[in-house]
Motif scaffolding. Sequence first.
Motif, PDB file in Angstrom:
ATOM      1  N   ARG A   1      46.567  42.551  48.204  1.00 15.82           N
ATOM      2  CA  ARG A   1      46.873  43.520  47.173  1.00 15.82           C
ATOM      3  C   ARG A   1      48.340  43.442  46.734  1.00 15.82           C
ATOM      4  O   ARG A   1      48.976  44.446  46.460  1.00 15.82           O
ATOM      5  CB  ARG A   1      46.533  44.946  47.631  1.00 15.82           C
TER       6      ARG A   1
ATOM      7  N   ILE B   1      45.382  31.093  45.091  1.00 14.09           N
ATOM      8  CA  ILE B   1      46.191  32.237  44.665  1.00 14.09           C
ATOM      9  C   ILE B   1      47.629  32.030  45.146  1.00 14.09           C
ATOM     10  O   ILE B   1      47.855  31.684  46.311  1.00 14.09           O
ATOM     11  CB  ILE B   1      45.659  33.573  45.246  1.00 14.09           C
TER      12      ILE B   1
ATOM     13  N   LEU C   1      42.615  39.300  36.208  1.00 20.66           N
ATOM     14  CA  LEU C   1      42.471  38.127  37.070  1.00 20.66           C
ATOM     15  C   LEU C   1      41.037  37.595  37.032  1.00 20.66           C
ATOM     16  O   LEU C   1      40.807  36.383  36.957  1.00 20.66           O
ATOM     17  CB  LEU C   1      42.869  38.481  38.508  1.00 20.66           C
TER      18      LEU C   1
ATOM     19  N   PHE D   1      37.168  34.439  45.434  1.00 18.69           N
ATOM     20  CA  PHE D   1      38.317  35.265  45.043  1.00 18.69           C
ATOM     21  C   PHE D   1      38.302  36.604  45.782  1.00 18.69           C
ATOM     22  O   PHE D   1      39.336  37.064  46.279  1.00 18.69           O
ATOM     23  CB  PHE D   1      38.314  35.494  43.534  1.00 18.69           C
TER      24      PHE D   1
ATOM     25  N   ILE E   1      43.151  43.513  38.473  1.00 18.84           N
ATOM     26  CA  ILE E   1      41.966  42.795  38.936  1.00 18.84           C
ATOM     27  C   ILE E   1      41.091  42.348  37.762  1.00 18.84           C
ATOM     28  O   ILE E   1      40.574  41.219  37.754  1.00 18.84           O
ATOM     29  CB  ILE E   1      41.126  43.677  39.887  1.00 18.84           C
TER      30      ILE E   1
ATOM     31  N   TYR F   1      41.558  37.400  47.969  1.00 20.95           N
ATOM     32  CA  TYR F   1      42.549  38.355  47.490  1.00 20.95           C
ATOM     33  C   TYR F   1      42.456  39.646  48.297  1.00 20.95           C
ATOM     34  O   TYR F   1      41.795  40.599  47.916  1.00 20.95           O
ATOM     35  CB  TYR F   1      42.337  38.629  46.005  1.00 20.95           C
ATOM     36  N   ASP F   2      43.125  39.654  49.431  1.00 23.09           N
ATOM     37  CA  ASP F   2      43.046  40.822  50.314  1.00 23.09           C
ATOM     38  C   ASP F   2      44.406  41.444  50.616  1.00 23.09           C
ATOM     39  O   ASP F   2      44.492  42.432  51.328  1.00 23.09           O
ATOM     40  CB  ASP F   2      42.367  40.441  51.628  1.00 23.09           C
TER      41      ASP F   2
ATOM     42  N   ILE G   1      46.884  31.672  39.626  1.00 18.41           N
ATOM     43  CA  ILE G   1      45.558  31.445  40.194  1.00 18.41           C
ATOM     44  C   ILE G   1      45.062  30.081  39.716  1.00 18.41           C
ATOM     45  O   ILE G   1      45.489  29.578  38.669  1.00 18.41           O
ATOM     46  CB  ILE G   1      44.529  32.535  39.811  1.00 18.41           C
TER      47      ILE G   1
ATOM     48  N   TYR H   1      51.062  34.267  45.375  1.00 15.89           N
ATOM     49  CA  TYR H   1      51.592  35.622  45.219  1.00 15.89           C
ATOM     50  C   TYR H   1      53.016  35.595  44.686  1.00 15.89           C
ATOM     51  O   TYR H   1      53.649  34.538  44.584  1.00 15.89           O
ATOM     52  CB  TYR H   1      51.520  36.361  46.549  1.00 15.89           C
TER      53      TYR H   1
ATOM     54  N   VAL I   1      50.250  38.974  41.818  1.00 16.01           N
ATOM     55  CA  VAL I   1      49.829  37.568  41.762  1.00 16.01           C
ATOM     56  C   VAL I   1      50.618  36.827  40.686  1.00 16.01           C
ATOM     57  O   VAL I   1      50.763  37.306  39.560  1.00 16.01           O
ATOM     58  CB  VAL I   1      48.317  37.463  41.465  1.00 16.01           C
TER      59      VAL I   1
END
Length: 383
Positions: A328, A290, A261, A321, A258, A325-326, A334, A292, A331
């Motif tokens: 987890r 984002i 990012l 963000f 995190i 970003y939920d 971005i 993934y 990534v």
Amino acid sequence: MKENERTIAHYDLDAFFVNVECLKNPSLKGKPLMVGGKSDRAVVAACSYEARKFGIRSAMPMKLARRLCPQAMIISGDMESYSYYSRLVTDVIRDNVPQFEKASVDEFYVDLTGMDRFFGSRSFSQDLRSKVTKETGLPISNGMAANKLVSKVATDEAKPNGQLVIPFGNEKRFLAPLAIEKLPMAGPKTTELLRQMGVVKIKTLSEIPVEMMENLMGKPGIELWRRANGIDESPVVPYSEQKSISTESTFESDTIDIRFLQAKLVQMTEKIAFELRQQNKLTGCVTVKIRYSDFNTVTKQCTIAYTALDHLLLQTVKELFSKLYDRRLLVRLIGVRFTHLVPGNYQISLFDDTDDLIRLYQEIDKLNGRFGRYLIMRASGFL
């Protein structure tokens, strides 16, 4: 209509910030008002016509403005409201003309060339002014001439809430008796230099040999001479909110770090905010993207008050963000994108900030422009 004859209309909302405040609070109408920060080191972002009678002008230090008119009311700026009404006016104009240029949050150009043979440019412009006022409650002035330069000056002369048409071929005659300060491009330093030479009216400036102006100022001197003679071939640039400034970063290896990012987002936001200011533009919409590790891509955007300031844009980017970003998951990429771009100077947002902050942004941009955009950056952007 003569060959190569153009008809360009310019529209400018009268004392835009002030009149928005009066819409929100009608009791303010007719009073000397100033929009801006309340500290001595703040600047006047806008002022009412009643305040202008005391010599108050935009960009004047608030301390001086208060001396000139102690009874003037000071209102903190509300860029969200101004951005809302700017979009509202834009929608009215978009619905009534096929093509227009949005020159700033409160002024527009429309190419009406050829319309006389169908509708009549003067009556059309008057009708459009009436529609803007009826649908938004805001007064708007209008100038019409053969080019953008003269139509803008005509609008300034028509204010407040007026219309002025300069017939084709009368551009130079119209400009001649006006003070040189009224000529776009004649800033304070240029005006001071010309006045030292005894040049007070545009007529005198137009009669100086162009070679002398070039020797005095270089290429800007030639352009200033052309403007003094009412010459301007610049086109009306079609406005499109699809224009954007963006940047993306694909990582060498997918990450869930995190801090990494967030630091990357700071870097990216500062980078394209700098580009905004270099292009003299403001953004009204921010998007964060984002992707993934499974290549699923998600985006989230937010409409904001027009700005080009790092600290405001970073706040929005970080909020987007955190909402986006939920999952987890690792990534892969971005990105940050600014859209709804309009021309404008970032200083209009600095209502509660001091002239020190204005100068700070200017100096940072100057250094980054000269030595590279990453010379000065926030510590939170270091990886």
